[in-house]
Design a protein around this motif. Structure first.
Motif, PDB file in Angstrom:
ATOM      1  N   LEU A 191       0.835  -1.203   0.000  1.00  0.00           N
ATOM      2  CA  LEU A 191       0.000   0.000   0.000  1.00  0.00           C
ATOM      3  C   LEU A 191       0.873   1.256   0.000  1.00  0.00           C
ATOM      4  N   SER A 192       0.269   2.377  -0.408  1.00  0.00           N
ATOM      5  CA  SER A 192       0.922   3.672  -0.234  1.00  0.00           C
ATOM      6  C   SER A 192       0.702   4.131   1.200  1.00  0.00           C
ATOM      7  N   VAL A 193       1.660   4.897   1.706  1.00  0.00           N
ATOM      8  CA  VAL A 193       1.453   5.544   3.000  1.00  0.00           C
ATOM      9  C   VAL A 193       0.580   6.766   2.742  1.00  0.00           C
ATOM     10  N   THR A 194      -0.699   6.645   3.004  1.00  0.00           N
ATOM     11  CA  THR A 194      -1.616   7.724   2.625  1.00  0.00           C
ATOM     12  C   THR A 194      -1.856   8.724   3.743  1.00  0.00           C
ATOM     13  N   SER A 195      -1.437   8.371   4.975  1.00  0.00           N
ATOM     14  CA  SER A 195      -1.698   9.290   6.081  1.00  0.00           C
ATOM     15  C   SER A 195      -0.936  10.598   5.890  1.00  0.00           C
ATOM     16  N   GLY A 196      -1.620  11.702   6.113  1.00  0.00           N
ATOM     17  CA  GLY A 196      -0.981  13.017   6.007  1.00  0.00           C
ATOM     18  C   GLY A 196       0.073  13.232   7.068  1.00  0.00           C
ATOM     19  N   GLU A 197       0.074  12.376   8.105  1.00  0.00           N
ATOM     20  CA  GLU A 197       1.047  12.562   9.176  1.00  0.00           C
ATOM     21  C   GLU A 197       2.457  12.127   8.771  1.00  0.00           C
ATOM     22  N   CYS A 198       2.561  11.370   7.675  1.00  0.00           N
ATOM     23  CA  CYS A 198       3.876  11.007   7.130  1.00  0.00           C
ATOM     24  C   CYS A 198       4.573  12.285   6.673  1.00  0.00           C
ATOM     25  N   THR A 199       5.841  12.451   7.084  1.00  0.00           N
ATOM     26  CA  THR A 199       6.546  13.689   6.748  1.00  0.00           C
ATOM     27  C   THR A 199       7.366  13.572   5.465  1.00  0.00           C
ATOM     28  N   ASN A 200       7.272  12.461   4.774  1.00  0.00           N
ATOM     29  CA  ASN A 200       8.073  12.232   3.564  1.00  0.00           C
ATOM     30  C   ASN A 200       9.564  12.432   3.831  1.00  0.00           C
ATOM     31  N   CYS A 201      10.002  12.067   5.049  1.00  0.00           N
ATOM     32  CA  CYS A 201      11.408  12.263   5.389  1.00  0.00           C
ATOM     33  C   CYS A 201      12.275  11.188   4.740  1.00  0.00           C
ATOM     34  N   ALA A 202      11.645  10.076   4.344  1.00  0.00           N
ATOM     35  CA  ALA A 202      12.334   9.018   3.588  1.00  0.00           C
ATOM     36  C   ALA A 202      13.353   8.232   4.394  1.00  0.00           C
ATOM     37  N   ARG A 203      13.363   8.365   5.707  1.00  0.00           N
ATOM     38  CA  ARG A 203      14.273   7.552   6.520  1.00  0.00           C
ATOM     39  C   ARG A 203      13.942   6.071   6.364  1.00  0.00           C
ATOM     40  N   CYS A 204      12.642   5.755   6.247  1.00  0.00           N
ATOM     41  CA  CYS A 204      12.240   4.352   6.110  1.00  0.00           C
ATOM     42  C   CYS A 204      12.811   3.753   4.828  1.00  0.00           C
ATOM     43  N   ILE A 205      12.830   4.568   3.767  1.00  0.00           N
ATOM     44  CA  ILE A 205      13.346   4.083   2.489  1.00  0.00           C
ATOM     45  C   ILE A 205      14.827   3.753   2.611  1.00  0.00           C
ATOM     46  N   GLU A 206      15.550   4.641   3.357  1.00  0.00           N
ATOM     47  CA  GLU A 206      16.994   4.449   3.487  1.00  0.00           C
ATOM     48  C   GLU A 206      17.357   3.239   4.348  1.00  0.00           C
ATOM     49  N   VAL A 207      16.614   3.045   5.445  1.00  0.00           N
ATOM     50  CA  VAL A 207      17.005   1.952   6.344  1.00  0.00           C
ATOM     51  C   VAL A 207      16.562   0.587   5.818  1.00  0.00           C
ATOM     52  N   CYS A 208      15.638   0.572   4.862  1.00  0.00           N
ATOM     53  CA  CYS A 208      15.137  -0.700   4.348  1.00  0.00           C
ATOM     54  C   CYS A 208      16.208  -1.374   3.480  1.00  0.00           C
ATOM     55  N   GLU A 209      16.609  -2.562   3.894  1.00  0.00           N
ATOM     56  CA  GLU A 209      17.638  -3.272   3.130  1.00  0.00           C
ATOM     57  C   GLU A 209      17.038  -4.190   2.084  1.00  0.00           C
ATOM     58  N   ASP A 210      15.724  -4.225   2.023  1.00  0.00           N
ATOM     59  CA  ASP A 210      15.057  -5.167   1.109  1.00  0.00           C
ATOM     60  C   ASP A 210      14.386  -4.446  -0.060  1.00  0.00           C
ATOM     61  N   ASP A 211      14.623  -3.130  -0.119  1.00  0.00           N
ATOM     62  CA  ASP A 211      14.032  -2.355  -1.196  1.00  0.00           C
ATOM     63  C   ASP A 211      12.502  -2.485  -1.207  1.00  0.00           C
ATOM     64  N   ALA A 212      11.928  -2.576  -0.022  1.00  0.00           N
ATOM     65  CA  ALA A 212      10.473  -2.747   0.059  1.00  0.00           C
ATOM     66  C   ALA A 212       9.741  -1.413   0.193  1.00  0.00           C
TER      67      ALA A 212
END
Lengths: 271, 267
Positions: free
Chosen positions: A239-260
């Protein structure tokens, strides 16, 4: 070096934009630069394009101020901008307070304060919407933009450009509050400006997308996320992170080692 | 001690909901009052001098977005933004004439850049041209007891410093009875011309300025519409705004003649 870049590229870019913007504001006052003048409440880009803080203007409206055309144009520019790139992109890519709260959060993880506190959070994240509503009510009653007179955010960004005064004390209070009292306390629970951009960001285009089939459930993304409730779909659904509370900081993208996890454009048509 | 409750009764959902609502409302009220009290305190400062063209203080406080564009536009670093700890309405622009007065740029760069209209271009525009001479930033006030010109010592520093030379500050001559042969040359501020730029305050030679700028609403009185300059046709128009209010007292509610005859209210 490549892994460093891979693991911290968005963090580095965010710090560059945050510090860079503040530097431009500072330069406008100190050396007469005209690229970006004013501060985050209201600014002029190249002396031409206005940009105004929509939440400050909303408070002024509640206080009964006559809103000028210039100001509304500035609000329109800011709203359009954050509408596209994600409401709370302001919080993680522009707001200087984010640097303070991120460092408090980092220390919290390193020192194990989270574990000592037992992950029990004494306040709800919905507090910010209460503070948001209250700032409008108090603005209306007192006849001034209520949050603008206490805002530690403004103290910091205005302080950097025009002289800090005791603004450092506000910075320290936020740091200590986030470090010892409440995890993600200021940005994730209290700040009404973040609350405002959360509401605005509910409709934004640029979103983080999760691919469940790649996820190995390491949960690093949830540990690092300052608004971990928005990642409720991790390992469950693509799913997309649709909550407006997401800050689009992208830390989750960086720490993910599985490209998920990765950025995507929100699908305009619902399935 | 026989009836020790081993199990607490669980709170019903309805009770929980009502209690949580009460908690929320209570916290909001508490926070709201603390917040309001603070805002009331910090906006109470009324002795600030605002940039030229500033609208009425109460409107200024709600309209200024605290962006500092006026401060950037000022070529003399006259304007400052109130910092945390200054005990002034946070982030709003002001100036301290003794440190740096307003040098009254003819182009008034600080006003047109204001995005909110807290600095109103119209109020400093005459015949479709910007005119700094009609600005009303404040008014200079002379302390007669510390102004050395009032002692009889010759000083016209403020008079010479005034950008509206001979108009906003005039010199009043009178005889110095103490010496019998000298003149007092006393500075007098003309309230209808003074812009409150503060160049006089900056120039004043005394240790603490004997002439200083105050906001107009602080320093000026108001005669009201009952007192009219009868010799001035224009001033008579103000009579139209005058309202009458009659107060009634124990004695005045009866006619004057009655109260004289029946002795009520008299000894």
């Amino acid at each position: 070096m490549a892994t460093l870049w891979n693991n911290y590229r968005y963090l580095i870019l965010r710090r560059v934009t945050q510090i860079g913007l503040m530097f431009l504001y500072f330069g406008a006052n100190a050396w007469g630069w005209t690229l970006l003048m004013g501060n985050l409440s209201s600014s002029k880009i190249l002396g031409l394009i206005p940009m105004s803080d929509p939440f400050a203007v909303l408070q002024m409206f509640a206080a009964g101020a006559v809103l000028s055309a210039d100001l509304l144009a500035g609000v329109a520019v800011a709203v359009m901008f954050y509408f596209v790139i994600g409401g709370r992109a302001f919080c993680s890519w522009v707001c200087p307070v984010n640097i303070i709260t991120d460092s408090a959060n980092f220390l919290r993880r390193k020192l194990g304060i989270d574990r000592a506190q037992g992950f029990r959070q004494p306040a709800s994240r919905n507090l910010r919407y209460w503070v948001l509503a209250m700032s409008l009510v108090i603005s209306a009653i007192m006849g001034v933009a209520a949050f603008e007179f206490i805002s530690p955010i403004s103290m910091v960004h205005r302080g950097i450009a025009f002289g800090l005064g005791f603004g450092w004390a506000a910075m320290l209070v936020i740091f200590l509050f986030d470090l010892f009292v409440l995890k993600d306390g200021w940005c994730g629970h209290v700040c009404p400006l973040g609350g405002f951009y959360s509401l605005l960001g509910s409709f934004s285009f640029i979103r983080v997308l999760h691919s469940q089939e790649k996820c190995t459930l390491c949960m690093k993304c949830k540990t690092v996320c300052p608004e971990h409730q928005v990642l409720h779909m991790i390992g469950k659904e693509s799913l997309s992170v649709t909550s407006g509370e997401c800050t689009n900081c992208a830390r989750c993208i960086e720490v993910c080692e599985d490209d998920a996890l990765g950025f995507s454009i929100r699908k305009l048509v619902k399935k | 001690m026989s009836e020790i409750k081993t199990k607490r009764e669980p709170i019903s959902d309805r009770r929980k909901f009502i209690l949580n609502m009460a908690r929320g409302a209570g916290l909001a009220t508490m926070g709201g009052f603390i917040w309001s009290a603070y805002v009331d305190e910090v906006t109470a400062s009324s002795l600030l001098l605002r940039p030229p063209g500033a609208i009425k203080e109460s409107d200024f406080l709600k309209t200024c977005i605290k962006c500092g564009l006026c401060v950037l536009a000022c070529p003399y670093n006259t304007l400052l933004l109130a910092k945390a700890g200054d005990n002034k309405p946070l982030g709003t622009p002001y100036f301290v004439p003794r440190d740096m007065p307003c040098y009254m740029c003819p182009t008034i760069p600080c006003v047109p850049v204001c995005p909110t209209g807290a600095l109103d271009e119209k109020s400093v525009t005459k015949d479709e041209k910007l005119d700094i001479n009609i600005a009303e930033m404040g008014i200079a006030v002379v302390d007669h007891s510390s102004c050395i010109a009032f002692w009889g010592i010759q000083c016209d520093a403020c008079y010479r410093a005034c950008p509206l030379l001979g108009v906003a500050i005039t010199i009043e001559y009178s005889k110095n009875e103490r010496t019998g042969k000298h003149a007092f040359m006393k500075p007098v501020v003309q309230s209808e011309s003074c812009t409150g730029c503060g160049m006089c305050e900056k120039a004043c030679v005394t240790e603490k300025a004997a002439i200083f700028v105050l906001p107009r609403e602080v320093a000026l009185g108001r005669a009201g519409d009952h007192y009219i300059k009868g010799w001035d046709k224009n001033d008579e128009k103000r009579l139209e705004n005058a309202t009458s209010k009659t107060t009634t007292t124990e004695i005045s509610k009866e006619s004057a003649v009655d109260s004289l005859n029946d002795g009520k209210g008299l000894y």
